[in-house]
Design a protein around this motif. Structure first.
Motif, PDB file in Angstrom:
ATOM      1  N   ALA A 131       7.505  62.743 -92.270  1.00 39.75           N
ATOM      2  CA  ALA A 131       7.146  63.873 -93.133  1.00 39.75           C
ATOM      3  C   ALA A 131       6.099  63.604 -94.276  1.00 39.75           C
ATOM      4  O   ALA A 131       5.497  64.691 -94.775  1.00 39.75           O
ATOM      5  CB  ALA A 131       8.317  64.628 -93.885  1.00 39.75           C
ATOM      6  N   TYR A 132       6.173  62.462 -94.836  1.00 37.29           N
ATOM      7  CA  TYR A 132       5.044  62.184 -95.883  1.00 37.29           C
ATOM      8  C   TYR A 132       3.630  61.987 -95.263  1.00 37.29           C
ATOM      9  O   TYR A 132       2.814  61.840 -96.224  1.00 37.29           O
ATOM     10  CB  TYR A 132       5.582  60.884 -96.502  1.00 37.29           C
ATOM     11  CG  TYR A 132       6.753  60.957 -97.280  1.00 37.29           C
ATOM     12  CD1 TYR A 132       6.779  61.945 -98.372  1.00 37.29           C
ATOM     13  CD2 TYR A 132       7.988  60.484 -96.921  1.00 37.29           C
ATOM     14  CE1 TYR A 132       8.386  61.923 -99.356  1.00 37.29           C
ATOM     15  CE2 TYR A 132       9.223  60.444 -97.560  1.00 37.29           C
ATOM     16  CZ  TYR A 132       9.152  61.164 -98.973  1.00 37.29           C
ATOM     17  OH  TYR A 132      10.506  61.308 -99.480  1.00 37.29           O
ATOM     18  N   ILE A 133       3.483  61.862 -93.980  1.00 47.90           N
ATOM     19  CA  ILE A 133       2.280  61.497 -93.480  1.00 47.90           C
ATOM     20  C   ILE A 133       1.120  62.112 -94.039  1.00 47.90           C
ATOM     21  O   ILE A 133      -0.074  61.976 -94.186  1.00 47.90           O
ATOM     22  CB  ILE A 133       2.080  61.203 -91.917  1.00 47.90           C
ATOM     23  CG1 ILE A 133       3.123  59.890 -91.823  1.00 47.90           C
ATOM     24  CG2 ILE A 133       0.903  60.973 -91.380  1.00 47.90           C
ATOM     25  CD1 ILE A 133       3.622  59.732 -90.212  1.00 47.90           C
ATOM     26  N   PRO A 134       1.195  63.700 -93.601  1.00 48.52           N
ATOM     27  CA  PRO A 134       0.096  64.368 -93.917  1.00 48.52           C
ATOM     28  C   PRO A 134      -0.175  64.805 -95.272  1.00 48.52           C
ATOM     29  O   PRO A 134      -1.210  65.232 -95.535  1.00 48.52           O
ATOM     30  CB  PRO A 134       0.730  65.908 -93.198  1.00 48.52           C
ATOM     31  CG  PRO A 134       1.983  65.553 -92.586  1.00 48.52           C
ATOM     32  CD  PRO A 134       2.461  64.287 -93.126  1.00 48.52           C
ATOM     33  N   LEU A 135       0.532  64.323 -96.335  1.00 53.63           N
ATOM     34  CA  LEU A 135       0.445  64.354 -97.616  1.00 53.63           C
ATOM     35  C   LEU A 135      -0.716  63.589 -98.108  1.00 53.63           C
ATOM     36  O   LEU A 135      -0.771  62.613 -97.730  1.00 53.63           O
ATOM     37  CB  LEU A 135       1.692  64.156 -98.286  1.00 53.63           C
ATOM     38  CG  LEU A 135       3.063  65.159 -97.943  1.00 53.63           C
ATOM     39  CD1 LEU A 135       4.050  64.851 -98.804  1.00 53.63           C
ATOM     40  CD2 LEU A 135       2.559  66.454 -98.228  1.00 53.63           C
ATOM     41  N   ASP A 136      -1.500  64.016 -99.188  1.00 56.77           N
ATOM     42  CA  ASP A 136      -2.349  63.306-100.208  1.00 56.77           C
ATOM     43  C   ASP A 136      -1.435  62.086-100.499  1.00 56.77           C
ATOM     44  O   ASP A 136      -0.315  62.261-100.874  1.00 56.77           O
ATOM     45  CB  ASP A 136      -3.212  64.249-100.898  1.00 56.77           C
ATOM     46  CG  ASP A 136      -2.443  64.782-102.032  1.00 56.77           C
ATOM     47  OD1 ASP A 136      -1.854  64.126-102.836  1.00 56.77           O
ATOM     48  OD2 ASP A 136      -2.122  66.131-101.919  1.00 56.77           O
TER      49      ASP A 136
END
Length: 281
Positions: free
Chosen positions: A195-200
């Protein structure tokens, strides 16, 4: 002595001159290394900062809800299960034997779930993988608490299986514990990290810090606090069981709601990242 000094001097030269030279090392690696230490100091957030960040980010708030829900649900069911386990196995040797079998079963099922987890991600995607754990806990938890609250209703079934409602509840509780832990390691934890992958970078570091500071501790201590309040209010864990079952249902509802919301945001964020990558290419 001289060899040691020469080795130390060579190592120092490598770290200062070679490992920071763009001609020798990929600039991206250098970039990742140098601000990495600063990034770690930024990750340290207090409870107030973490709460503020959660309030401002629906994405991270949903993620924290998943972590809190898991911790509280596990605690609520596990405490009731262990109290019944002691009733079913008052003899220490029998209790130890059961727990030994329980540990072996947990290891085996976890291994199988780890192998199955990849297929679930590939065939069904993040959303389905994220909903497996609350589904397992919800279904097995409902059966477990039903056996505790309505033992007479399940007496004919228990008799047909040559056992008692208490032992049936212990077996279902053990299955719930095994399945929830195995799905956590094989699906829940990977889903959380993905879930953290697409975040900046900033949202990723601050989001992880906020979830660690608030989500983890609240999940672990929240379930215990609820049970202590209920026991103090009604007198015993047995009397509090119907209330715990209702609270479990509420937690599962919000877990599902947050997982579905997060799945939509996760898929949208991945799509945006893919579009941006194509535009750059």
């Amino acid at each position: 002595g001289r060899r040691g000094v020469a080795l130390l001097a060579t190592y120092t030269h490598m770290q200062r001159s070679v490992m920071t030279d763009p001609e020798c090392v990929d600039p991206e690696v250098i970039k990742r290394r140098s601000p990495g230490k600063k990034g770690k100091t930024k990750e340290k957030m207090g409870i107030r900062e973490s709460a503020r960040f959660l309030m401002n980010s629906r994405y991270i708030r949903n993620l924290a809800t998943l972590v809190v829900s898991y911790g509280m649900c596990i605690n609520i069911v596990e405490v009731s299960w262990k109290s019944k386990l002691k009733q079913a196995f008052p003899d220490p040797n029998s209790y130890s034997s059961f727990m030994g079998n329980f540990s072996s079963a947990t290891g085996t099922i976890t291994l199988l779930m780890m192998l199955l987890g990849r297929s679930i991600f590939q065939k069904f995607g993040w959303r389905t993988a994220a909903l497996v754990t609350p589904t397992m806990i919800g279904v097995t938890g409902s059966i477990f608490f039903s056996l505790l609250i309505f033992p007479n209703t399940f007496a004919p079934l228990a008799s047909a299986l040559s056992t008692t409602p208490l032992m049936l509840a212990v077996v279902i509780g053990a299955a719930q514990n095994i399945l929830s832990k195995s799905s956590k390691y094989s699906l829940f934890d990977p889903c959380k990290e993905m879930a953290y992958i697409p975040l900046d970078r900033e949202s990723k570091t601050k989001g992880k810090a906020a979830v660690d500071v608030i989500g983890g501790p609240m999940g672990k201590s929240g379930g215990s606090l609820i049970q202590q309040i209920l026991i103090f209010g009604v007198g015993s864990l047995a009397v509090a069981t119907p209330y715990l079952a209702a609270i479990l249902g509420v937690l599962i509802f919000f877990w599902f709601k947050s997982a579905n919301s997060l799945a939509t945001q996760f898929e949208d964020a991945l799509r945006v990242n893919e579009d941006e990558s194509k535009a750059i290419d």
